[in-house]
Design a protein around this motif. Sequence first.
Motif, PDB file in Angstrom:
ATOM      1  N   UNK A 362     102.771  55.549  24.192  1.00 38.59           N
ATOM      2  CA  UNK A 362     103.163  56.958  24.226  1.00 38.59           C
ATOM      3  C   UNK A 362     103.489  57.421  22.803  1.00 38.59           C
ATOM      4  N   UNK A 366     101.783  60.296  20.389  1.00 35.59           N
ATOM      5  CA  UNK A 366     102.576  61.355  19.747  1.00 35.59           C
ATOM      6  C   UNK A 366     102.329  61.352  18.241  1.00 35.59           C
ATOM      7  N   UNK A 396     109.756  75.628  26.584  1.00 38.84           N
ATOM      8  CA  UNK A 396     109.941  76.903  25.888  1.00 38.84           C
ATOM      9  C   UNK A 396     110.517  77.955  26.832  1.00 38.84           C
TER      10      UNK A 396
ATOM     11  N   UNK B   5      98.635  74.004  15.787  1.00 34.02           N
ATOM     12  CA  UNK B   5      99.456  73.047  15.043  1.00 34.02           C
ATOM     13  C   UNK B   5      99.713  73.422  13.582  1.00 34.02           C
ATOM     14  N   UNK B  22     107.384  65.341  15.733  1.00 35.08           N
ATOM     15  CA  UNK B  22     106.334  65.032  16.714  1.00 35.08           C
ATOM     16  C   UNK B  22     106.711  63.864  17.622  1.00 35.08           C
ATOM     17  N   UNK B  23     107.682  63.049  17.194  1.00 37.05           N
ATOM     18  CA  UNK B  23     108.050  61.890  17.998  1.00 37.05           C
ATOM     19  C   UNK B  23     109.114  62.195  19.058  1.00 37.05           C
ATOM     20  N   UNK B  24     109.595  63.429  19.070  1.00 30.72           N
ATOM     21  CA  UNK B  24     110.620  63.778  20.071  1.00 30.72           C
ATOM     22  C   UNK B  24     110.009  63.737  21.459  1.00 30.72           C
ATOM     23  N   UNK B  25     110.743  63.142  22.422  1.00 33.69           N
ATOM     24  CA  UNK B  25     110.195  63.096  23.778  1.00 33.69           C
ATOM     25  C   UNK B  25     110.922  64.053  24.712  1.00 33.69           C
ATOM     26  N   UNK B  26     111.709  64.958  24.145  1.00 34.74           N
ATOM     27  CA  UNK B  26     112.295  66.050  24.913  1.00 34.74           C
ATOM     28  C   UNK B  26     113.210  65.568  26.044  1.00 34.74           C
ATOM     29  N   UNK B  47     116.375  69.762  20.642  1.00 37.88           N
ATOM     30  CA  UNK B  47     115.067  69.442  21.223  1.00 37.88           C
ATOM     31  C   UNK B  47     114.226  70.705  21.445  1.00 37.88           C
ATOM     32  N   UNK B  51     110.538  71.592  19.985  1.00 36.69           N
ATOM     33  CA  UNK B  51     109.393  72.023  20.779  1.00 36.69           C
ATOM     34  C   UNK B  51     108.840  73.354  20.245  1.00 36.69           C
ATOM     35  N   UNK B  52     109.743  74.199  19.755  1.00 32.80           N
ATOM     36  CA  UNK B  52     109.296  75.480  19.200  1.00 32.80           C
ATOM     37  C   UNK B  52     108.479  75.254  17.935  1.00 32.80           C
ATOM     38  N   UNK B  54     106.680  72.619  17.450  1.00 32.49           N
ATOM     39  CA  UNK B  54     105.393  72.092  17.902  1.00 32.49           C
ATOM     40  C   UNK B  54     104.538  73.181  18.545  1.00 32.49           C
ATOM     41  N   UNK B  55     105.222  74.190  19.101  1.00 28.20           N
ATOM     42  CA  UNK B  55     104.476  75.274  19.738  1.00 28.20           C
ATOM     43  C   UNK B  55     103.997  76.309  18.719  1.00 28.20           C
ATOM     44  N   UNK B  82     114.956  57.786  20.788  1.00 32.24           N
ATOM     45  CA  UNK B  82     113.760  57.590  19.980  1.00 32.24           C
ATOM     46  C   UNK B  82     114.093  57.381  18.495  1.00 32.24           C
TER      47      UNK B  82
END
Lengths: 737, 198
Positions: A362, A366, A396, B5, B22-26, B47, B51-52, B54-55, B82
């Motif tokens: 995984x 990533x 989001x 990206x 990028x390694x965050x798994x939320x 987190x 994600x924001x 990454x978005x 992580x």
Amino acid sequence: MEKKIGCYICTGCGIGDALDVKALGNIATKEQKIPVVKNHEFLCGTEGIAMIRKDLTDEGVNALVIAGCSHRVKNEEFRLGIAQMDRVDLRDKCLWVLDVPEGDDTAEEDRQMMAEDYIRIGCVKVKKMNDPNPYEASTPFSKVVLVVGGGIAGLTAALEVARTGYQAILVEKGETLGGQVAKMHKVSPARAPYNKLEENPLPMLLAEVKGNKNIRIMNNTVVQKTVGAPGLFDVTLNHNGTAAVERVGSIIVATGFQAYDPGKLDKKLGYGSSPDVITSMEFEEMAKAGKIVRKSDGKPAKRVAFSLCAGQRDTSHLEYCSGACCVYSLKQALYVIENHPDASAYLIYQEVRTPGQMEDFYRKVQNEGGIFIKGDVNKVTSGSSGLTLEVNDKLLRQGVTMEVDLLVLATGMETTMDTTDPNSASPVGKQVDELPGSILNLQYRQGPGLPSLKNNFPDSHFICFPYETRRTGIYVAGPARRPMGIAATCTDAAGAALKAIQVVESVARGAAVHPRAGDLSFPSFREEGCTQCKRCTEECPFGAINEDEKGNPLFNPTRCRRCGTCMGACPQKIISFANYSVDMIGSMLKEMEIPEADDEKPRILVFACENDAIPALDMVGRSHAGALSPYIRIIPLRCMGSMSLVWIADAMASGYDGVLLMGCRHGTDYQCHNVRGSALAEIRLSKVSETLDRLQLESSRVKMVEVNIMDAETLPQVINGFVAEISALDPNPYKGF
Amino acid sequence: MTYDLTFAKEVYENSEEGHWIKMCMQCGVCAGSCPMGFLGAWTHSPRQLFQMVRAGLRDEVLSSTDMWMCTSCYNCIVRCPRNLPITHIIHGLARYASVQGKADPKQSTHHFAKDIFWENIVATGRVGEAALTMKLYFKDGIGEGIKQGLEMKDSALGMLKAKRLKPLPFRGKIKGYPGFKAMLKKAFELENQKEGKA
């Protein structure tokens, strides 16, 4: 040979200090007429064992009553090659669970009475035992293992069997071997550091299987019919229309999975609306062909979205997690990323489930730039520039739209096994030779398939006995048993292979497989007493008993797990084992001394399951969980399924004030080692009130409780609570009759 | 498009420790561990910010005040399954927003860090507590300054008695002040070099 019993009482571990051992000896000698009775202060020590061995050779002692600790300890020491033996527990379930303050004469007397009763029933038990004669069949036992299914699970299982030196027959329905894995491009990592795609292992495995002399491969073959029992299975194999019978010892079913039909999925996922919405298996074939392209126009697919959990964990489709889809989608994301440096792989997930080492994989994805979006695909529309996805992004907390070239749906796995509802046994005589879609076509009284608990997966006691089914000698490996990926399937196949070998070896010795591994007894049946009530054939949790046209039971001893459920079911008491019978337990409970009603010492009989309740009881004393009432008398049973209602009636008639049954948890999360034993006991017990009414006794005198092996902490409360309930009632009026 | 990206790569390359995002798994352990979360100080947890990024929500991330609320307690770093250096990532994002001119100059912690504290320490080479405190109190005008000063007067008097506060605002420069200035100059040089501005 005449039976000569020796009774040996250990005085170690405080037994000698707490109990009047001389009086115990007198019970054995004078009351029970045991010819050899001896004490030793350290019976499990070298000297103690030597003393017993000397009597075995010099005195002709051939049956043993060993009084001391629980039968669950010092097993090695007391393994003296004597089949007729009982371990009387004076320590764990007597001394260690009773609260006897110093100088309290009444408590001391109660403890002595308990110990004396246990000596009595130990002697009676051994008196009622016979040496078991291991089952021998009229035709020779086979040690060949039949493997059904030529995919990665079947190939691995056959190879593991063959490597151990046993013969395997590998049956494959189709033209070629390899199954689903044959369609795969690469596989997820199975070795450290778990971050590289690995080459498909199938070609190497196939070469090895084909080169192994112990494996006979039969392509284009189906199992038409399976008759018999472990060691004696006669399987009709139909090869291209020609049927031939093979004798095999055990069967591994490795028929794998079928992918959930994408046509049944929710329309919002867009399957069928555009050729660019495909399933994971279709994508895999695309990758294998080296062409990751849009199906609609053949342009390279650089933006690929994966919808994980397409129809899974969804009560209207598959309610379970298929376990492998997250990992194979990660793998496919890497295909995309490795294919083009500027490609994007979007993983739209519920939760990424990557157990064990797959967490490293995984991270790899990533790190390589896989884009993870937690949410659901709500709408798919296709246009000239590709597919437009509307995704409800849960991280989001807003809806997002995205354009992709391909949408890959990770569909789940369904078993290919035909299973039967264990509670609806197929009626005799209606069974046809071959059923459409049935894999083994078992000619069993309880139906042609393997019993299932839910979702059609063949059921087993999954905690203690994985790879098992409810049919002895038949093991299911791989995703036919439960959804799993390739690595887990290979482990599973190896496990099933070992089980298949274990059963053919046990059967050849006439011994049972677990939970009573090694037990040489098997049920015998007094035919003239049978009333053809069919309870035994219907209730046997392992489908061991067939029926003739008249409804008489036909035992298959090698299918038997020796749980005694048939014995408990039989209203005529005509089923018994050499070392376990209705008469034995009945005589034991009658042998105990019941004080007069005036003594105000009630007696509560406790029937405890040997698998869970007895170990839990042993742990009560060991973990100082609390004291138990001195009025209980414990008789271990093989399984609550063997509980005969006769014993309840006998106990009431003998003057016991109450009966407590301690069985395993039953229902969908059952823990019963014999699957249905405790459930059946509960059903039988629901009818006990009639018996009690006839005796004009309160039905609350008999109670069944579910006991888990970890329940030591709560057992004192359960037992003492029941004793208090019973003490509140009048004494049993049948005392002294 | 969302999940383009471009911005994510910009952060991965330019923001300090940003490549970890990028390694965050939320999982949200950072959000649950952050003491500022219980105070309701931020709108987006670490987190969510990640994600924001990454978005590709560039404006929302860089103009956010969330990363300015970090107290550097390091709870998130300790707990992140992580092993992401979350505190440092957040500081990196804050600084990147400031460098990019996206951070609100009036945002208290930004203003304090960038102007008040920095100017104070650069002027003499040491922290002048009285001046620092006064500047902070009076940042929103005279009336507000007097009000805040009076609120804290008991604490200030107590600290004076205990000799924990120097009453005089100016104590002069540290020994070797020119060396200190030279160090700063070199540091700026290096930083500009790293950021491609030299």
